[in-house]
Every structure is written in structure tokens, then in C-alpha cells.
Design a protein around this motif. Structure first.
Motif, PDB file in Angstrom:
ATOM      1  N   THR A  30       0.834  -1.204   0.000  1.00 55.26           N
ATOM      2  CA  THR A  30       0.000   0.000   0.000  1.00 55.26           C
ATOM      3  C   THR A  30       0.867   1.252   0.000  1.00 55.26           C
ATOM      4  O   THR A  30       0.624   2.195  -0.772  1.00 55.26           O
ATOM      5  N   VAL A  31       1.890   1.285   0.846  1.00 53.49           N
ATOM      6  CA  VAL A  31       2.795   2.432   0.876  1.00 53.49           C
ATOM      7  C   VAL A  31       3.540   2.547  -0.458  1.00 53.49           C
ATOM      8  O   VAL A  31       3.742   3.649  -0.972  1.00 53.49           O
ATOM      9  N   GLN A  32       3.918   1.423  -1.017  1.00 55.49           N
ATOM     10  CA  GLN A  32       4.599   1.464  -2.311  1.00 55.49           C
ATOM     11  C   GLN A  32       3.692   2.047  -3.393  1.00 55.49           C
ATOM     12  O   GLN A  32       4.164   2.804  -4.259  1.00 55.49           O
ATOM     13  N   GLU A  33       2.413   1.725  -3.338  1.00 55.50           N
ATOM     14  CA  GLU A  33       1.462   2.317  -4.294  1.00 55.50           C
ATOM     15  C   GLU A  33       1.442   3.842  -4.132  1.00 55.50           C
ATOM     16  O   GLU A  33       1.422   4.588  -5.111  1.00 55.50           O
ATOM     17  N   GLY A  34       1.484   4.307  -2.891  1.00 56.34           N
ATOM     18  CA  GLY A  34       1.558   5.750  -2.658  1.00 56.34           C
ATOM     19  C   GLY A  34       2.809   6.357  -3.263  1.00 56.34           C
ATOM     20  O   GLY A  34       2.768   7.443  -3.850  1.00 56.34           O
ATOM     21  N   ARG A  35       3.931   5.655  -3.122  1.00 53.83           N
ATOM     22  CA  ARG A  35       5.187   6.148  -3.711  1.00 53.83           C
ATOM     23  C   ARG A  35       5.082   6.251  -5.237  1.00 53.83           C
ATOM     24  O   ARG A  35       5.636   7.174  -5.835  1.00 53.83           O
ATOM     25  N   LEU A  36       4.403   5.299  -5.835  1.00 53.37           N
ATOM     26  CA  LEU A  36       4.233   5.354  -7.290  1.00 53.37           C
ATOM     27  C   LEU A  36       3.449   6.596  -7.698  1.00 53.37           C
ATOM     28  O   LEU A  36       3.761   7.230  -8.719  1.00 53.37           O
ATOM     29  N   HIS A  37       2.459   6.961  -6.910  1.00 50.40           N
ATOM     30  CA  HIS A  37       1.717   8.192  -7.201  1.00 50.40           C
ATOM     31  C   HIS A  37       2.609   9.417  -6.995  1.00 50.40           C
ATOM     32  O   HIS A  37       2.536  10.371  -7.770  1.00 50.40           O
ATOM     33  N   GLU A  38       3.452   9.389  -5.952  1.00 49.45           N
ATOM     34  CA  GLU A  38       4.384  10.487  -5.725  1.00 49.45           C
ATOM     35  C   GLU A  38       5.330  10.671  -6.906  1.00 49.45           C
ATOM     36  O   GLU A  38       5.611  11.796  -7.313  1.00 49.45           O
ATOM     37  N   GLU A  39       5.810   9.560  -7.442  1.00 48.10           N
ATOM     38  CA  GLU A  39       6.723   9.642  -8.583  1.00 48.10           C
ATOM     39  C   GLU A  39       6.078  10.330  -9.772  1.00 48.10           C
ATOM     40  O   GLU A  39       6.762  10.968 -10.575  1.00 48.10           O
ATOM     41  N   ARG A  40       4.766  10.205  -9.900  1.00 49.32           N
ATOM     42  CA  ARG A  40       4.039  10.875 -10.988  1.00 49.32           C
ATOM     43  C   ARG A  40       3.603  12.281 -10.592  1.00 49.32           C
ATOM     44  O   ARG A  40       2.849  12.929 -11.314  1.00 49.32           O
ATOM     45  N   LEU A  41       4.066  12.720  -9.414  1.00 50.50           N
ATOM     46  CA  LEU A  41       3.742  14.039  -8.862  1.00 50.50           C
ATOM     47  C   LEU A  41       2.248  14.177  -8.571  1.00 50.50           C
ATOM     48  O   LEU A  41       1.708  15.283  -8.546  1.00 50.50           O
ATOM     49  N   ASP A  42       1.598  13.058  -8.324  1.00 50.41           N
ATOM     50  CA  ASP A  42       0.176  13.030  -7.963  1.00 50.41           C
ATOM     51  C   ASP A  42       0.082  12.863  -6.444  1.00 50.41           C
ATOM     52  O   ASP A  42      -0.288  11.808  -5.932  1.00 50.41           O
ATOM     53  N   PHE A  43       0.461  13.923  -5.742  1.00 52.86           N
ATOM     54  CA  PHE A  43       0.604  13.861  -4.293  1.00 52.86           C
ATOM     55  C   PHE A  43      -0.728  13.664  -3.577  1.00 52.86           C
ATOM     56  O   PHE A  43      -0.789  12.940  -2.589  1.00 52.86           O
ATOM     57  N   GLU A  44      -1.761  14.304  -4.067  1.00 57.10           N
ATOM     58  CA  GLU A  44      -3.082  14.143  -3.434  1.00 57.10           C
ATOM     59  C   GLU A  44      -3.534  12.685  -3.486  1.00 57.10           C
ATOM     60  O   GLU A  44      -4.056  12.151  -2.512  1.00 57.10           O
ATOM     61  N   GLU A  45      -3.309  12.055  -4.616  1.00 61.57           N
ATOM     62  CA  GLU A  45      -3.700  10.652  -4.793  1.00 61.57           C
ATOM     63  C   GLU A  45      -2.874   9.715  -3.918  1.00 61.57           C
ATOM     64  O   GLU A  45      -3.332   8.640  -3.543  1.00 61.57           O
ATOM     65  N   SER A  46      -1.655  10.119  -3.583  1.00 59.33           N
ATOM     66  CA  SER A  46      -0.792   9.257  -2.775  1.00 59.33           C
ATOM     67  C   SER A  46      -1.232   9.182  -1.313  1.00 59.33           C
ATOM     68  O   SER A  46      -0.981   8.177  -0.638  1.00 59.33           O
ATOM     69  N   LEU A  47      -1.894  10.222  -0.824  1.00 59.58           N
ATOM     70  CA  LEU A  47      -2.199  10.306   0.608  1.00 59.58           C
ATOM     71  C   LEU A  47      -3.042   9.156   1.158  1.00 59.58           C
ATOM     72  O   LEU A  47      -2.709   8.622   2.227  1.00 59.58           O
ATOM     73  N   PRO A  48      -4.108   8.725   0.491  1.00 62.24           N
ATOM     74  CA  PRO A  48      -4.878   7.608   1.063  1.00 62.24           C
ATOM     75  C   PRO A  48      -4.053   6.318   1.213  1.00 62.24           C
ATOM     76  O   PRO A  48      -4.274   5.550   2.155  1.00 62.24           O
ATOM     77  N   TYR A  49      -3.111   6.118   0.329  1.00 57.08           N
ATOM     78  CA  TYR A  49      -2.257   4.928   0.424  1.00 57.08           C
ATOM     79  C   TYR A  49      -1.325   5.036   1.632  1.00 57.08           C
ATOM     80  O   TYR A  49      -1.138   4.070   2.377  1.00 57.08           O
ATOM     81  N   PHE A  50      -0.754   6.218   1.829  1.00 54.47           N
ATOM     82  CA  PHE A  50       0.097   6.417   3.002  1.00 54.47           C
ATOM     83  C   PHE A  50      -0.725   6.320   4.283  1.00 54.47           C
ATOM     84  O   PHE A  50      -0.296   5.701   5.255  1.00 54.47           O
ATOM     85  N   ASP A  51      -1.928   6.899   4.263  1.00 46.76           N
ATOM     86  CA  ASP A  51      -2.791   6.832   5.451  1.00 46.76           C
ATOM     87  C   ASP A  51      -3.085   5.378   5.837  1.00 46.76           C
ATOM     88  O   ASP A  51      -2.991   5.012   7.007  1.00 46.76           O
ATOM     89  N   ARG A  52      -3.425   4.571   4.849  1.00 48.16           N
ATOM     90  CA  ARG A  52      -3.755   3.158   5.113  1.00 48.16           C
ATOM     91  C   ARG A  52      -2.523   2.404   5.604  1.00 48.16           C
ATOM     92  O   ARG A  52      -2.609   1.611   6.548  1.00 48.16           O
ATOM     93  N   GLY A  53      -1.386   2.623   4.969  1.00 50.39           N
ATOM     94  CA  GLY A  53      -0.158   1.965   5.424  1.00 50.39           C
ATOM     95  C   GLY A  53       0.186   2.352   6.850  1.00 50.39           C
ATOM     96  O   GLY A  53       0.560   1.498   7.669  1.00 50.39           O
ATOM     97  N   ILE A  54       0.051   3.632   7.173  1.00 53.72           N
ATOM     98  CA  ILE A  54       0.332   4.113   8.525  1.00 53.72           C
ATOM     99  C   ILE A  54      -0.610   3.452   9.526  1.00 53.72           C
ATOM    100  O   ILE A  54      -0.194   3.030  10.612  1.00 53.72           O
ATOM    101  N   GLU A  55      -1.854   3.346   9.162  1.00 56.37           N
ATOM    102  CA  GLU A  55      -2.837   2.698  10.038  1.00 56.37           C
ATOM    103  C   GLU A  55      -2.444   1.245  10.322  1.00 56.37           C
ATOM    104  O   GLU A  55      -2.448   0.804  11.478  1.00 56.37           O
TER     105      GLU A  55
END
Length: 126
Positions: A30-55
Motif C-alpha cells: 500500500t505504501v509502495q502504491e503511494g510512492r508510485l503516485h508520488e513519482e508521478r507528482l500526484d501527491f493528493e492521490e498518494s495520501l490515502p495509500y500512506f494513510d492506510r499503510g500508517i494505520e
């Protein structure tokens, strides 16, 4: 093309983790999916993945991985201009890395915090 390949691999890993009931591997994917969004500079889209991983990492008590995910979310928040949230998450990541004695994690999280200060125009702190 290459990004889609990595996204497919991450989704396969997440599905396997779900099938096996492996929460740790699910959080990593899940966190890796967020990183993939970050790499595309889609930071807003990355947040739910980071939130879930953190949880999940919080629930599992996986401290190193929690610090890593917090730092990643902080970077995304910084790029979105949410500097207070970014600083909070990055400081939590630094605290975890210091508690664990993990210099590798601490080094790049301190750099991420310096970038937050720089964005605020506080060049002395940065």
C-alpha cells in the motif's frame, strides 16, 4: 509503460497479501502504491495509500516501517503546501528513527524536514 508495470506488480503483491491475510505485506504494498503516485507528482492521490499503510503499521507495531510511511506522507503533504501537517509527520518519523537508533531513516527524514523549513522561507533552519 514502466510505471504501469510497477503499479501492476504492487497490486498483485497487495492482492496476494490480502489472500494470505498478511497485513504487514499489505501495508508495504500500500505504501509502495503511494510512492508510485508520488513519482508521478500526484501527491493528493498518494495520501490515502500512506494513510492506510500508517494505520496498518501502527496496529502491527511496526515502528521502522511506520516512520518510513510517516516521512513519505510528510513529503506528499509538503508538496501540497500543507506544511504544518508535513512537519508533524516528518518530526514523528524522526522521533521513531531516533528511538530505534536507525541512522539511515533519520538522515533522509531530517533532509525532508529541512525542505519544509525552506518552503516556509526559514532558510536559517533549513
Amino acid at each position: 509503460m514502466r510505471a504501469e508495470f510497477w503499479r501492476l506488480l504492487v497490486r498483485i503483491a497487495a492482492n496476494l497479501a490480502i489472500d494470505m491475510g498478511d497485513q504487514f505485506s499489505l501495508a508495504v504494498a500500500t505504501v509502495q502504491e503511494g510512492r508510485l503516485h508520488e513519482e508521478r507528482l500526484d501527491f493528493e492521490e498518494s495520501l490515502p495509500y500512506f494513510d492506510r499503510g500508517i494505520e496498518i503499521f501502527t496496529d502491527l507495531g511496526a515502528r521502522w516501517e511506520l516512520g518510513d510511511a510517516l516521512a513519505e506522507r510528510g513529503i506528499a503533504e509538503r508538496e501540497l503546501g500543507r506544511l504544518d501537517d508535513a512537519e508533524r509527520d516528518i518530526r514523528r518519523a524522526i522521533a521513531i528513527s531516533e528511538e530505534l537508533g536507525q541512522r539511515q531513516l533519520a538522515r533522509w527524514t531530517w533532509r525532508a524536514l529541512a525542505h519544509v523549513s525552506e518552503r516556509r522561507g526559514d532558510h536559517e533552519v533549513a
